[in-house]
Design a protein around this motif. Structure first.
Motif, PDB file in Angstrom:
ATOM      1  N   GLY A 172      35.476  44.992  37.310  1.00  0.00           N
ATOM      2  CA  GLY A 172      34.769  43.748  37.109  1.00  0.00           C
ATOM      3  C   GLY A 172      35.772  42.338  37.108  1.00  0.00           C
ATOM      4  N   ILE A 173      37.072  42.801  37.407  1.00  0.00           N
ATOM      5  CA  ILE A 173      38.128  41.650  37.589  1.00  0.00           C
ATOM      6  C   ILE A 173      38.548  41.802  39.119  1.00  0.00           C
ATOM      7  N   ASP A 174      38.710  40.729  39.382  1.00  0.00           N
ATOM      8  CA  ASP A 174      39.383  40.398  40.885  1.00  0.00           C
ATOM      9  C   ASP A 174      41.060  40.270  40.625  1.00  0.00           C
ATOM     10  N   SER A 175      41.643  41.157  41.239  1.00  0.00           N
ATOM     11  CA  SER A 175      43.100  40.740  40.997  1.00  0.00           C
ATOM     12  C   SER A 175      43.644  39.718  41.848  1.00  0.00           C
ATOM     13  N   ALA A 176      43.013  39.425  42.950  1.00  0.00           N
ATOM     14  CA  ALA A 176      43.483  38.407  43.771  1.00  0.00           C
ATOM     15  C   ALA A 176      43.146  37.038  42.804  1.00  0.00           C
ATOM     16  N   GLU A 177      42.316  37.271  41.923  1.00  0.00           N
ATOM     17  CA  GLU A 177      42.069  35.960  40.976  1.00  0.00           C
ATOM     18  C   GLU A 177      43.128  35.615  40.279  1.00  0.00           C
ATOM     19  N   VAL A 178      43.722  36.955  39.462  1.00  0.00           N
ATOM     20  CA  VAL A 178      44.886  36.870  38.540  1.00  0.00           C
ATOM     21  C   VAL A 178      46.167  36.478  39.228  1.00  0.00           C
ATOM     22  N   ALA A 231      55.028  37.110  30.919  1.00  0.00           N
ATOM     23  CA  ALA A 231      54.465  35.994  29.998  1.00  0.00           C
ATOM     24  C   ALA A 231      53.320  35.317  31.154  1.00  0.00           C
ATOM     25  N   GLY A 232      53.910  35.107  32.497  1.00  0.00           N
ATOM     26  CA  GLY A 232      53.114  34.301  33.479  1.00  0.00           C
ATOM     27  C   GLY A 232      51.798  35.487  33.689  1.00  0.00           C
ATOM     28  N   ALA A 233      51.941  36.834  33.908  1.00  0.00           N
ATOM     29  CA  ALA A 233      51.065  37.553  34.164  1.00  0.00           C
ATOM     30  C   ALA A 233      50.008  37.652  32.901  1.00  0.00           C
ATOM     31  N   GLU A 234      50.466  37.703  31.885  1.00  0.00           N
ATOM     32  CA  GLU A 234      49.827  37.709  30.726  1.00  0.00           C
ATOM     33  C   GLU A 234      48.820  36.494  30.742  1.00  0.00           C
ATOM     34  N   LEU A 235      49.212  35.216  30.814  1.00  0.00           N
ATOM     35  CA  LEU A 235      48.523  34.306  30.711  1.00  0.00           C
ATOM     36  C   LEU A 235      47.333  34.022  31.824  1.00  0.00           C
ATOM     37  N   ALA A 236      47.803  34.724  33.158  1.00  0.00           N
ATOM     38  CA  ALA A 236      46.835  34.404  34.124  1.00  0.00           C
ATOM     39  C   ALA A 236      45.768  35.666  34.101  1.00  0.00           C
TER      40      ALA A 236
END
Length: 397
Positions: free
Chosen positions: A310-316, A358-363
């Motif tokens: 249900g999550i689009d990795s491109a959106e991350v 940290a950036g990945a976690e925020l996204a």
């Protein structure tokens, strides 16, 4: 926006400032009588990164794809049978090139998330009593899925079968970052590029060539011109190139090789392993999984992280870039929308990796993934604080 845009793609990678500054110089005469004073030691020292004494390394003004083509066209004949495997976008592209160049490619398809199927290779080689297979192709590190394969085991399979096929290895995202032993593993053509572990801009394709492959090139009938071993060998022997070389990139390469050799290759490999393990600890803390199916496949240069259903990795990746000024890698081909990638190779340290996490976690949180804020960063910090520095790791190995 204030601050810096941070680069954590699996290529191109961060360029050390000393390397960047070394390329900021006026153009020079690549046919001057003193140019070989610079190039001949460079040709000798890049062999140390490939860990070869008996082979030679050609430097082409191209990407790694050009070195792929050079390996094929200089050593094989149209219609030659080759054994390949496909388990990610870049192993797929290599197989596509082989077919386009007229090879008879037997391709073993493997689930994305695994690597080179050594047992299947061994079985196929043992059955090839007439030695119809002329070359075996292996992608050492599949950048699309974060998978590293066992090249030494493929050499064992060839030797156990008494098979004379050439061994080709794509080391674009491994050489200079992950242990790669061209001579010890009997690799005949080893491909790499400047924009990953060599910490340079894109534009140089590297090809390590064994004496066996150089001998094969004398009988090969496939057409080649720009990538001809004969042409580049003759020119390199005297310190020159058969065409205009990118002198500023070569100056940068000189400094990047100096950095790698000064750190020491065992230390370089240990540093990458330790930093990669910090990313893996973060992924575990998030409750997510890597695309790599087993620990034995996990790459020390790139982690492909599977997002929940249900999550689009491109959106991350989009949120990371637009909101937090951090570039992560998108999922490619079969894993598009399902994974995002954190590149952790080249000029990196613990604090930089913690920034990527940290950036990945925020996204991820912004994209709707239910993870505890700080969990990934905390797990990485704990790992780094409890493990010795990479130099100590290498000394203990």
């Amino acid at each position: 926006m204030p601050g810096y845009t941070h680069l954590f793609t699996p290529g191109p990678t961060n360029i050390p400032e000393v390397v960047r500054q070394s390329m900021n110089l006026p153009m020079e005469d690549m046919r001057s009588p003193t140019f070989p004073d610079f190039t001949l030691p460079l040709f000798a020292d890049i062999k140390k990164i490939f860990q070869t004494e008996t082979g030679r390394v050609f430097i082409y003004p191209s990407s790694g794809t050009g070195a792929w083509e050079a390996a094929i066209t200089n050593t094989l004949n149209p219609g030659d049978k080759v054994l390949m495997s496909r388990f990610g976008q870049f192993s797929h592209l290599w197989a596509d090139m082989a077919a386009r160049l007229g090879l008879d490619a037997e391709v073993i398809d493997v689930e994305w998330g695994a690597g080179v199927p050594v047992e299947a290779y061994a079985s196929r080689l043992a059955a090839d009593k007439g030695h119809a297979i002329k070359a075996v192709f292996c992608c050492h590190n599949e950048t699309a899925t974060g998978v590293t394969s066992d090249i030494a085991a493929v050499r064992v399979a060839l030797d156990d079968a008494g098979h004379p096929a050439l061994l080709f290895v794509d080391g674009v995202s491994s050489i200079g970052s992950i242990d790669f032993r061209m001579d010890e593993w009997g690799v005949d053509c080893a491909v790499s590029g400047s924009q990953k572990g060599f910490m340079l801009p894109t534009g140089l394709g590297f090809l390590g060539v064994s004496q066996k492959a150089l001998h094969a090139s004398k009988a090969a009938t496939m057409r080649r011109c720009y990538f001809s071993f004969d042409d580049i060998s003759r020119a390199n022997d005297s310190g020159y190139f058969p065409y205009t070389p990118p002198t500023q990139l070569l100056r940068g390469l000189r400094v990047s090789i100096d950095l790698l050799l000064a750190e020491g290759l065992p230390n370089v490999f240990a540093r990458h392993r330790r930093l990669a393990e910090g990313v893996r600890k973060a992924v575990d803390a998030w409750g997510l999984k890597l695309c790599a199916k087993e620990a034995k496949w996990q790459s020390d240069t790139v982690s492909a992280i599977v997002v929940p259903d249900g999550i689009d990795s491109a959106e991350v990746v989009r949120r990371a870039y637009h909101r937090y000024q951090i570039s992560l890698g998108v999922g490619l081909a079969k894993v598009a929308g399902r994974v995002f990638r954190i590149g952790h190779m080249g000029s990196l340290n613990e604090v930089m990796v913690c920034g990527a996490i940290a950036g990945a976690e925020l996204a991820l949180i912004d994209a709707g993934v239910a993870i505890k804020p700080g969990s990934g960063v905390g797990a990485a910090i704990e790992h780094f604080s409890l493990t010795p520095h990479h130099a100590a790791l290498a000394a203990a190995a």
